[in-house]
Scaffold this motif. Structure first.
Motif, mmCIF file in Angstrom:
data_model
loop_
_atom_site.group_PDB
_atom_site.id
_atom_site.type_symbol
_atom_site.label_atom_id
_atom_site.label_comp_id
_atom_site.label_asym_id
_atom_site.label_seq_id
_atom_site.Cartn_x
_atom_site.Cartn_y
_atom_site.Cartn_z
ATOM 1 N N GLY A 66 5.960 -28.404 73.173
ATOM 2 C CA GLY A 66 4.881 -28.529 71.982
ATOM 3 C C GLY A 66 4.180 -27.135 70.904
ATOM 4 N N ALA A 67 4.115 -26.387 71.946
ATOM 5 C CA ALA A 67 2.978 -25.208 71.678
ATOM 6 C C ALA A 67 3.346 -24.350 70.224
ATOM 7 C CB ALA A 67 2.871 -24.139 72.404
ATOM 8 N N LEU A 68 2.857 -23.421 69.647
ATOM 9 C CA LEU A 68 3.413 -22.498 68.490
ATOM 10 C C LEU A 68 3.553 -21.214 68.177
ATOM 11 C CD1 LEU A 68 0.607 -24.431 66.295
ATOM 12 C CD2 LEU A 68 2.737 -25.152 65.853
ATOM 13 N N GLY A 69 4.410 -21.104 67.735
ATOM 14 C CA GLY A 69 5.047 -19.386 67.899
ATOM 15 C C GLY A 69 4.478 -19.012 66.703
ATOM 16 N N GLU A 70 4.900 -17.668 66.589
ATOM 17 C CA GLU A 70 3.796 -16.697 65.308
ATOM 18 C C GLU A 70 4.521 -17.028 63.941
ATOM 19 O OE1 GLU A 70 1.592 -14.516 65.022
ATOM 20 O OE2 GLU A 70 0.813 -14.090 67.150
ATOM 21 N N ARG A 71 4.126 -17.147 63.061
ATOM 22 C CA ARG A 71 4.732 -17.826 61.812
ATOM 23 C C ARG A 71 5.908 -16.883 61.510
ATOM 24 N NH1 ARG A 71 -0.320 -16.117 59.526
ATOM 25 N NH2 ARG A 71 0.867 -13.511 58.912
ATOM 26 N N THR A 72 6.795 -17.365 60.588
ATOM 27 C CA THR A 72 8.000 -17.206 60.414
ATOM 28 C C THR A 72 7.728 -17.419 58.791
ATOM 29 O OG1 THR A 72 8.941 -19.567 60.435
ATOM 30 C CG2 THR A 72 9.046 -18.119 62.455
ATOM 31 N N ASP A 73 6.838 -17.729 57.709
ATOM 32 C CA ASP A 73 7.029 -17.127 56.673
ATOM 33 C C ASP A 73 5.685 -17.751 55.807
ATOM 34 O OD1 ASP A 73 7.975 -16.710 54.095
ATOM 35 O OD2 ASP A 73 9.361 -17.848 53.946
ATOM 36 N N LEU A 74 5.294 -16.880 55.300
ATOM 37 C CA LEU A 74 4.391 -17.492 54.125
ATOM 38 C C LEU A 74 4.628 -17.386 52.589
ATOM 39 C CD1 LEU A 74 0.851 -17.878 54.187
ATOM 40 C CD2 LEU A 74 0.923 -14.493 54.054
ATOM 41 N N VAL A 75 4.513 -18.098 51.889
ATOM 42 C CA VAL A 75 4.042 -18.014 50.449
ATOM 43 C C VAL A 75 3.095 -18.064 49.573
ATOM 44 C CG1 VAL A 75 5.875 -19.182 48.636
ATOM 45 C CG2 VAL A 75 7.326 -18.467 50.515
ATOM 46 N N THR A 76 2.761 -17.531 49.371
ATOM 47 C CA THR A 76 1.663 -17.316 47.628
ATOM 48 C C THR A 76 1.974 -18.004 46.589
ATOM 49 O OG1 THR A 76 0.417 -15.560 49.286
ATOM 50 C CG2 THR A 76 -0.610 -16.341 46.991
ATOM 51 N N HIS A 77 1.418 -18.970 46.048
ATOM 52 C CA HIS A 77 1.455 -19.094 44.487
ATOM 53 C C HIS A 77 1.026 -18.303 44.049
ATOM 54 C CE1 HIS A 77 1.931 -23.867 46.714
ATOM 55 N NE2 HIS A 77 3.480 -22.360 46.811
ATOM 56 N N THR A 78 1.593 -17.451 43.067
ATOM 57 C CA THR A 78 1.084 -16.507 42.364
ATOM 58 C C THR A 78 1.441 -16.848 40.648
ATOM 59 O OG1 THR A 78 3.556 -15.542 41.600
ATOM 60 C CG2 THR A 78 1.583 -14.807 43.423
ATOM 61 N N SER A 79 2.539 -18.161 40.302
ATOM 62 C CA SER A 79 2.758 -18.527 39.284
ATOM 63 C C SER A 79 3.116 -19.953 39.518
ATOM 64 C CB SER A 79 4.010 -17.789 38.559
ATOM 65 O OG SER A 79 5.173 -17.608 39.568
ATOM 66 N N PRO A 80 3.312 -20.210 38.140
ATOM 67 C CA PRO A 80 1.877 -20.107 36.916
ATOM 68 C C PRO A 80 0.217 -20.102 37.100
ATOM 69 C CG PRO A 80 2.518 -22.517 37.351
ATOM 70 C CD PRO A 80 3.368 -22.472 38.056
ATOM 71 N N GLY A 81 0.081 -19.379 35.981
ATOM 72 C CA GLY A 81 -1.182 -19.270 36.161
ATOM 73 C C GLY A 81 -1.998 -20.490 36.501
#
Length: 379
Positions: free
Chosen positions: A156-171
């Motif tokens: 149940g423990a968490l590992g290191e992050r596998t992805d990160l997506v930032t919403h750069t569009s639309p404005g």
């Protein structure tokens, strides 16, 4: 609203804010859920860094027959746990740490041992959910407008992050200064994960690689400018979903295509707030797919809708006073017979009996007091 460990209500808006069975193969009758016996656990999220806030995750139990809540202490060591989720196997609890350096924390429920904390790579995470496979934790960073994925191991423990997506569009939409990811959930078919972003007036659909935990965007759905979408929930049939728009005080019926992940957002509909200042927070649908309930902050009510045309239509039935101030989040008990509303400003949790046939809500006694109650998770 979710901000970085803030009690402030909302972000700055533009203005104040059936198939036929084969012969001889009749369908099986639905088996009603077993009624639970004895008290059941309840966990309450709060902010720990604000005046009058809690000291961690509130521990309580509730009577599944009467709805009465009894407090039993606090699980400390988790800062600003404003949203909670449980693993499908019921053994691990997950919490966001809604701070500038955002994180997610895993807690083993058997002995309430904190299993560790991982960075979300963004600011002010305000929502998280567990993928139905139980292998991935999905979180939304409100402050930085990004979504993150963490692996979950057998413990149940968490590992290191596998992805990160930032919403750069639309404005950013009217009155917004940037993206504000508010929710990250899996579609009923399990084929896509969807991120609701208030700041960009957009719902993003992604495919999640089941082995790598990486995200690939496949579709976008846009609300009207300035709607400020906050929370999405699916009809049990899986073809329709309902979207609560925080900033323009509306809800909308959406059509979901499981093949493409595309979401088509319908016309805005009223929340029952009578035109006053109101910020819809969260919408839920009953397991039988016949009724929906919306938490109204400001109007301080629960709006009741009849769900019609196999999920394609919502019909507002009216509103019920929530019995508290600023209902931030609502949740059903596992059997669907109770509804819990976490009221942020009054620091209370209100419980309602839910009539599955009529959709009526009936208060279950007096609200339970809990400091800055922003999430109630009944198990």
């Amino acid at each position: 609203m979710a901000g970085t460990a803030a009690v402030v209500a909302v972000p700055a808006p533009a203005a104040p804010p059936g198939d036929t069975p084969a012969p001889g193969r009749e369908p099986k009758a639905a088996v009603p859920p077993r009624k639970p016996s004895g008290p059941r656990p309840l966990y309450v999220g709060t902010y720990t860094s604000v005046e009058g806030g809690g000291a961690g995750i509130g521990l309580a139990s509730y009577d599944p027959e009467t709805g009465r809540i009894t407090g039993s202490g606090t699980l400390t060591g988790v800062p600003d746990p404003s949203y909670l989720a449980v693993h499908p196997d019921g053994r691990t609890l997950y919490a966001v740490d809604e701070r500038q350096d955002g994180a997610v924390t895993a807690v083993r429920l058997a002995d309430r041992q904190v299993l560790g904390t991982r960075s979300t790579g963004g600011a002010g995470p305000c929502h998280l959910s567990v993928h139905p496979t139980g292998r991935w934790l999905l979180s939304a960073n409100y402050g930085s407008g990004s979504v993150a994925v963490h692996p979950i191991d057998a413990s149940g423990a968490l590992g290191e992050r596998t992805d990160l997506v930032t919403h750069t569009s639309p404005g950013p939409g009217p009155g917004q200064q940037g993206p504000h990811a508010h929710q990250f959930v899996t579609s009923p078919d399990g084929g896509h994960v969807l991120a609701v972003d208030l700041g960009t007036d957009t719902v993003y659909s992604y495919r999640l690689d089941p082995g790598k935990g990486t995200l690939t965007e496949v579709a976008r759905a846009h609300t009207r400018p300035g709607a400020g979408p906050r929370h999405l929930t699916f009809h049990p049939g899986g073809r329709y979903a309902y979207l609560a728009n925080e900033v323009d005080d509306t809800v909308a019926v959406c059509v979901y295509d499981p093949r493409s992940g595309r979401l088509d957002i319908g016309e805005p509909q009223p929340t029952g707030s009578s035109g006053g200042t109101n910020y819809p927070a969260q919408i839920l649908v009953t397991a039988n797919g016949r009724y929906a309930f919306l938490a109204n902050r400001g109007h301080n009510s629960l709006a009741r809708y009849a769900v019609e045309a196999d999920g394609a239509r919502l019909r507002l039935l009216g509103t019920v006073p929530v019995g508290g101030d600023f209902p931030r989040q609502i949740a059903f008990s596992p059997d669907g017979r109770l509804l819990f509303a976490a009221n942020q400003r009054s620091g209370t949790v209100t419980v309602f009996h839910v009539d599955a046939d009529s959709g009526e809500l009936r208060r279950a006694g007096e609200p339970f007091e809990s400091p800055v109650a922003v999430c109630a998770l009944p198990l």
